[in-house]
Design a protein around this motif. Structure first.
Motif, PDB file in Angstrom:
ATOM      1  N   UNK A  99       2.158  53.542  18.911  1.00  0.00           N
ATOM      2  CA  UNK A  99       2.335  53.393  20.508  1.00  0.00           C
ATOM      3  C   UNK A  99       3.180  51.885  20.683  1.00  0.00           C
ATOM      4  N   UNK A 100       2.792  51.131  20.084  1.00  0.00           N
ATOM      5  CA  UNK A 100       3.515  49.649  20.386  1.00  0.00           C
ATOM      6  C   UNK A 100       4.741  49.868  19.807  1.00  0.00           C
ATOM      7  N   UNK A 101       4.843  50.570  18.633  1.00  0.00           N
ATOM      8  CA  UNK A 101       6.259  50.718  18.180  1.00  0.00           C
ATOM      9  C   UNK A 101       7.152  51.395  18.840  1.00  0.00           C
ATOM     10  N   UNK A 102       6.854  52.683  19.614  1.00  0.00           N
ATOM     11  CA  UNK A 102       7.405  53.440  20.481  1.00  0.00           C
ATOM     12  C   UNK A 102       7.935  52.512  21.664  1.00  0.00           C
ATOM     13  N   UNK A 103       6.729  51.845  22.427  1.00  0.00           N
ATOM     14  CA  UNK A 103       7.343  51.070  23.587  1.00  0.00           C
ATOM     15  C   UNK A 103       8.192  49.858  23.289  1.00  0.00           C
ATOM     16  N   UNK A 104       8.148  49.174  22.169  1.00  0.00           N
ATOM     17  CA  UNK A 104       8.937  47.997  21.788  1.00  0.00           C
ATOM     18  C   UNK A 104      10.370  48.495  21.596  1.00  0.00           C
ATOM     19  N   UNK A 107       8.531  46.188  14.539  1.00  0.00           N
ATOM     20  CA  UNK A 107       7.347  45.540  15.019  1.00  0.00           C
ATOM     21  C   UNK A 107       7.760  44.271  15.917  1.00  0.00           C
ATOM     22  N   UNK A 108       9.083  43.990  15.553  1.00  0.00           N
ATOM     23  CA  UNK A 108       9.672  42.883  16.463  1.00  0.00           C
ATOM     24  C   UNK A 108       9.782  43.247  17.997  1.00  0.00           C
ATOM     25  N   UNK A 109       9.371  42.148  18.847  1.00  0.00           N
ATOM     26  CA  UNK A 109       9.582  42.230  20.100  1.00  0.00           C
ATOM     27  C   UNK A 109      11.086  42.243  20.667  1.00  0.00           C
ATOM     28  N   UNK A 110      11.420  43.073  21.558  1.00  0.00           N
ATOM     29  CA  UNK A 110      12.938  43.238  22.207  1.00  0.00           C
ATOM     30  C   UNK A 110      13.229  41.719  22.470  1.00  0.00           C
ATOM     31  N   UNK A 156      17.977  47.312  22.703  1.00  0.00           N
ATOM     32  CA  UNK A 156      19.324  48.195  22.371  1.00  0.00           C
ATOM     33  C   UNK A 156      19.412  48.733  21.005  1.00  0.00           C
ATOM     34  N   UNK A 157      20.392  49.397  20.647  1.00  0.00           N
ATOM     35  CA  UNK A 157      20.496  50.185  19.336  1.00  0.00           C
ATOM     36  C   UNK A 157      21.084  49.050  18.269  1.00  0.00           C
ATOM     37  N   UNK A 158      21.587  47.690  19.012  1.00  0.00           N
ATOM     38  CA  UNK A 158      22.069  46.703  18.018  1.00  0.00           C
ATOM     39  C   UNK A 158      20.890  46.092  17.492  1.00  0.00           C
ATOM     40  N   UNK A 159      19.638  45.945  18.331  1.00  0.00           N
ATOM     41  CA  UNK A 159      18.200  45.292  17.924  1.00  0.00           C
ATOM     42  C   UNK A 159      17.578  46.313  16.932  1.00  0.00           C
ATOM     43  N   UNK A 160      17.707  47.754  17.407  1.00  0.00           N
ATOM     44  CA  UNK A 160      16.858  48.555  16.557  1.00  0.00           C
ATOM     45  C   UNK A 160      17.469  48.577  15.188  1.00  0.00           C
ATOM     46  N   UNK A 161      18.771  48.442  14.994  1.00  0.00           N
ATOM     47  CA  UNK A 161      19.444  48.372  13.622  1.00  0.00           C
ATOM     48  C   UNK A 161      19.129  47.138  12.816  1.00  0.00           C
ATOM     49  N   UNK A 162      19.182  45.977  13.600  1.00  0.00           N
ATOM     50  CA  UNK A 162      19.046  44.775  12.874  1.00  0.00           C
ATOM     51  C   UNK A 162      17.594  44.091  13.009  1.00  0.00           C
ATOM     52  N   UNK A 163      16.666  44.504  13.657  1.00  0.00           N
ATOM     53  CA  UNK A 163      15.155  44.014  13.590  1.00  0.00           C
ATOM     54  C   UNK A 163      14.111  44.693  13.269  1.00  0.00           C
ATOM     55  N   UNK A 164      12.932  43.958  12.749  1.00  0.00           N
ATOM     56  CA  UNK A 164      11.871  44.878  12.373  1.00  0.00           C
ATOM     57  C   UNK A 164      11.355  45.801  13.455  1.00  0.00           C
TER      58      UNK A 164
END
Length: 298
Positions: free
Chosen positions: A40-45, A60-63, A50-58
């Protein structure tokens, strides 16, 4: 100072006084909570990135720059097949399916459970046995006969057909839940009301229903969860114009080509699960009380 035999028998470690069994229990509970909350945490964060953050970050990382753009897009613009109006139409279809399905099945289940528990109608045990048989027969066996019957009666591809199917398949288990709960209530209340001249419906309305709040919450939560999360019945009996939210969610996720917009998918999934989750959180105390009071009696 020596540790007493009583302390040792309770699982305490010598010289500490810490209950090892309790520490193990809390560790297990914590791991279980983390196991269920991590997705649930992974889904929410992810839905807030943005898609740039999704591609570059972990995952589990906060947005870094939280945004609800994925939520807005999933609700009003995402393509679910050839339609690009988001999940909003499926949401309202699910509401129109869930409300009457839950209301009718819970009401009929309460009346049936009350009649089978207190009034013992002739043939009631046979009826109850048939209900139980119906509850445990795989519903996939009935899909073709039901589809054929709805086609012959003109009910195919309508919301009414979906509601009727959910009522048919929800009624046996709801009746069992209510019957078990009512079996644990004092029968002297009904006998006293009968002596005072109260009839079937007056007793049900004035005595049984006020005592049924915990089990009503159990039945409503179980039925709401089952109906809202249904995919197969909505796909087969609802038609293209009456597809519930789960069917549209499947179309949204599977109809994407190229790069997958995971933030939109996560937002759409959370939107789909929001109603059952909110109902459970709002009435969880009554749910636990109803399960403990009625579901284990028979």
């Amino acid at each position: 100072m020596t540790t007493s035999p009583t302390a040792r028998s309770r699982g305490s470690r010598p010289g500490t006084g810490l209950p090892v069994g309790r520490i193990g229990l809390w560790a297990f509970i914590l791991l279980t909570v983390l196991f269920f909350l991590a997705p649930l945490y992974v889904m929410i964060v992810t839905s807030l990135k943005t898609m740039d953050e999704v591609r570059l970050s972990s995952i589990f990382a906060l947005p870094m720059h939280p945004t609800f753009e994925a939520w807005r897009f999933a609700w009003s613009e995402a393509c679910t097949g050839i339609e690009c109006h988001g999940l909003q139409s499926g949401f309202w279809n699910s509401v129109r399916i869930t409300v009457p399905s839950v209301a009718v099945s819970v009401l009929l289940g309460a009346i049936s459970g009350y009649a089978l528990s207190y009034w013992k109608p002739r043939g009631g045990e046979i009826l109850f046995a048939l209900l139980m048989v119906g509850a445990f027969i795989p519903y996939q066996l009935f899909i073709y006969p039901l589809a054929f019957a709805f086609a012959k009666t003109g009910l195919a591809n309508t919301l009414l057909a979906v509601v009727m199917v959910h009522v048919f398949f929800g009624l046996p288990i709801v009746t069992l839940i209510f019957r078990n709960y009512y079996a644990g209530l004092p029968h002297e209340l009904v006998k006293a009301a009968q002596i005072d001249g109260a009839g079937f419906w007056r007793i049900f309305r004035s005595i049984i229903l006020p005592l049924s709040r915990p089990i009503l919450v159990v039945a409503v939560i179980l039925q709401t969860t089952g109906v809202w999360n249904d995919f197969l019945f909505g796909l087969i009996f609802g038609g293209t114009n009456n597809q519930p939210m789960t069917v549209q969610l499947n179309a949204l996720v599977s109809a994407q080509f190229g790069e997958k917009p995971y933030n939109v998918h996560m937002a759409a999934t959370i939107l789909t699960a929001l109603i059952p989750l909110a109902i459970y959180l709002a009435s969880g105390r009554w749910f636990v009380r109803g399960i403990a009071a009625g579901a284990v009696k028979g």
